[in-house]
Design a protein around this motif. Structure first.
Motif, mmCIF file in Angstrom:
data_model
loop_
_atom_site.group_PDB
_atom_site.id
_atom_site.type_symbol
_atom_site.label_atom_id
_atom_site.label_comp_id
_atom_site.label_asym_id
_atom_site.label_seq_id
_atom_site.Cartn_x
_atom_site.Cartn_y
_atom_site.Cartn_z
ATOM 1 N N ASP A 194 0.859 -1.178 0.000
ATOM 2 C CA ASP A 194 0.000 0.000 0.000
ATOM 3 C C ASP A 194 0.895 1.228 0.000
ATOM 4 O O ASP A 194 2.095 1.135 0.281
ATOM 5 N N TYR A 195 0.291 2.360 -0.287
ATOM 6 C CA TYR A 195 1.016 3.609 -0.444
ATOM 7 C C TYR A 195 0.155 4.695 0.166
ATOM 8 O O TYR A 195 -0.998 4.850 -0.230
ATOM 9 N N VAL A 196 0.682 5.451 1.119
ATOM 10 C CA VAL A 196 -0.071 6.522 1.766
ATOM 11 C C VAL A 196 0.654 7.831 1.522
ATOM 12 O O VAL A 196 1.851 7.941 1.792
ATOM 13 N N ARG A 197 -0.071 8.805 1.004
ATOM 14 C CA ARG A 197 0.528 10.108 0.713
ATOM 15 C C ARG A 197 0.507 11.009 1.942
ATOM 16 O O ARG A 197 -0.494 11.062 2.656
ATOM 17 N N LYS A 198 1.625 11.713 2.174
ATOM 18 C CA LYS A 198 1.707 12.720 3.240
ATOM 19 C C LYS A 198 1.190 14.043 2.685
ATOM 20 O O LYS A 198 1.421 14.332 1.522
ATOM 21 N N PRO A 199 0.545 14.862 3.472
ATOM 22 C CA PRO A 199 0.175 14.570 4.847
ATOM 23 C C PRO A 199 -0.967 13.563 4.884
ATOM 24 O O PRO A 199 -1.818 13.556 3.999
ATOM 25 N N PHE A 200 -0.954 12.726 5.876
ATOM 26 C CA PHE A 200 -1.965 11.682 5.971
ATOM 27 C C PHE A 200 -2.729 11.824 7.275
ATOM 28 O O PHE A 200 -2.253 12.411 8.242
ATOM 29 N N SER A 201 -3.897 11.280 7.273
ATOM 30 C CA SER A 201 -4.706 11.228 8.477
ATOM 31 C C SER A 201 -4.257 10.010 9.287
ATOM 32 O O SER A 201 -4.167 8.908 8.735
ATOM 33 N N PRO A 202 -3.972 10.178 10.575
ATOM 34 C CA PRO A 202 -3.600 9.025 11.398
ATOM 35 C C PRO A 202 -4.674 7.932 11.380
ATOM 36 O O PRO A 202 -4.358 6.750 11.422
ATOM 37 N N GLN A 203 -5.933 8.334 11.282
ATOM 38 C CA GLN A 203 -7.012 7.354 11.223
ATOM 39 C C GLN A 203 -6.935 6.554 9.926
ATOM 40 O O GLN A 203 -7.213 5.359 9.907
ATOM 41 N N GLU A 204 -6.590 7.227 8.829
ATOM 42 C CA GLU A 204 -6.454 6.528 7.545
ATOM 43 C C GLU A 204 -5.331 5.498 7.630
ATOM 44 O O GLU A 204 -5.493 4.356 7.193
ATOM 45 N N LEU A 205 -4.197 5.893 8.193
ATOM 46 C CA LEU A 205 -3.082 4.955 8.318
ATOM 47 C C LEU A 205 -3.487 3.759 9.173
ATOM 48 O O LEU A 205 -3.253 2.614 8.804
ATOM 49 N N ARG A 206 -4.122 4.028 10.306
ATOM 50 C CA ARG A 206 -4.566 2.941 11.180
ATOM 51 C C ARG A 206 -5.528 2.009 10.448
ATOM 52 O O ARG A 206 -5.410 0.784 10.533
ATOM 53 N N SER A 207 -6.438 2.571 9.686
ATOM 54 C CA SER A 207 -7.392 1.751 8.937
ATOM 55 C C SER A 207 -6.696 0.890 7.891
ATOM 56 O O SER A 207 -7.048 -0.282 7.703
ATOM 57 N N ARG A 208 -5.715 1.450 7.221
ATOM 58 C CA ARG A 208 -4.991 0.679 6.211
ATOM 59 C C ARG A 208 -4.180 -0.444 6.856
ATOM 60 O O ARG A 208 -4.117 -1.550 6.325
ATOM 61 N N VAL A 209 -3.559 -0.142 8.000
ATOM 62 C CA VAL A 209 -2.820 -1.189 8.735
ATOM 63 C C VAL A 209 -3.778 -2.294 9.131
ATOM 64 O O VAL A 209 -3.497 -3.480 8.908
ATOM 65 N N GLN A 210 -4.902 -1.937 9.704
ATOM 66 C CA GLN A 210 -5.887 -2.940 10.129
ATOM 67 C C GLN A 210 -6.395 -3.750 8.949
ATOM 68 O O GLN A 210 -6.573 -4.962 9.049
ATOM 69 N N ALA A 211 -6.623 -3.113 7.817
ATOM 70 C CA ALA A 211 -7.124 -3.818 6.637
ATOM 71 C C ALA A 211 -6.096 -4.824 6.147
ATOM 72 O O ALA A 211 -6.438 -5.984 5.832
ATOM 73 N N ILE A 212 -4.832 -4.422 6.078
ATOM 74 C CA ILE A 212 -3.793 -5.340 5.604
ATOM 75 C C ILE A 212 -3.611 -6.497 6.576
ATOM 76 O O ILE A 212 -3.550 -7.662 6.171
#
Length: 118
Positions: A96-114
């Motif tokens: 996955d690839y997350v663009r900065k600036p990112f929402s901490p909630q988005e990152l957490r959701s992506r981690v949980q999904a993976i």
């Protein structure tokens, strides 16, 4: 496992993931990140693309090349938003690839999904 050369971003990532119940090993550059991955074999790695010593692409390729770590999911973080940069991340083996600036909630959701898929 989280790696970023920006202390503030690294603290934010670690704080949010720890609050979600994850144990987070941190690294401040690509070389340190690769050593941490090899030593701890984490469930997932969150890597900044632009780090000293080794960039996130190089670390990702090294993770994929090692039989002991090749199945560790990798999320790349970057301020670079060109499609070619995103493609380069996926070609290196990122999940996955997350663009900065990112929402901490988005990152957490992506981690949980993976991690939920594994």
């Amino acid at each position: 496992m989280a790696a970023d050369d920006d202390q503030d971003i690294l603290r934010l990532i670690a704080f949010r993931l720890e609050r979600s119940g994850y144990r987070v090993v941190i690294a401040h550059d690509g070389e340190e990140a690769l050593n941490a991955v090899r030593e701890h074999v984490p469930a997932l790695a969150v890597l900044d693309v632009r780090m000293p010593k080794m960039d996130g692409y190089e670390v990702t390729r090294a993770i994929r090349a090692d039989e002991a770590t090749r199945d560790i999911p990798v999320i790349l973080l970057t301020a670079r938003v060109q499609d070619a940069d995103v493609q380069r991340g996926f070609e290196a083996g990122a999940d996955d690839y997350v663009r900065k600036p990112f929402s901490p909630q988005e990152l957490r959701s992506r981690v949980q999904a993976i991690l939920g898929r594994r």
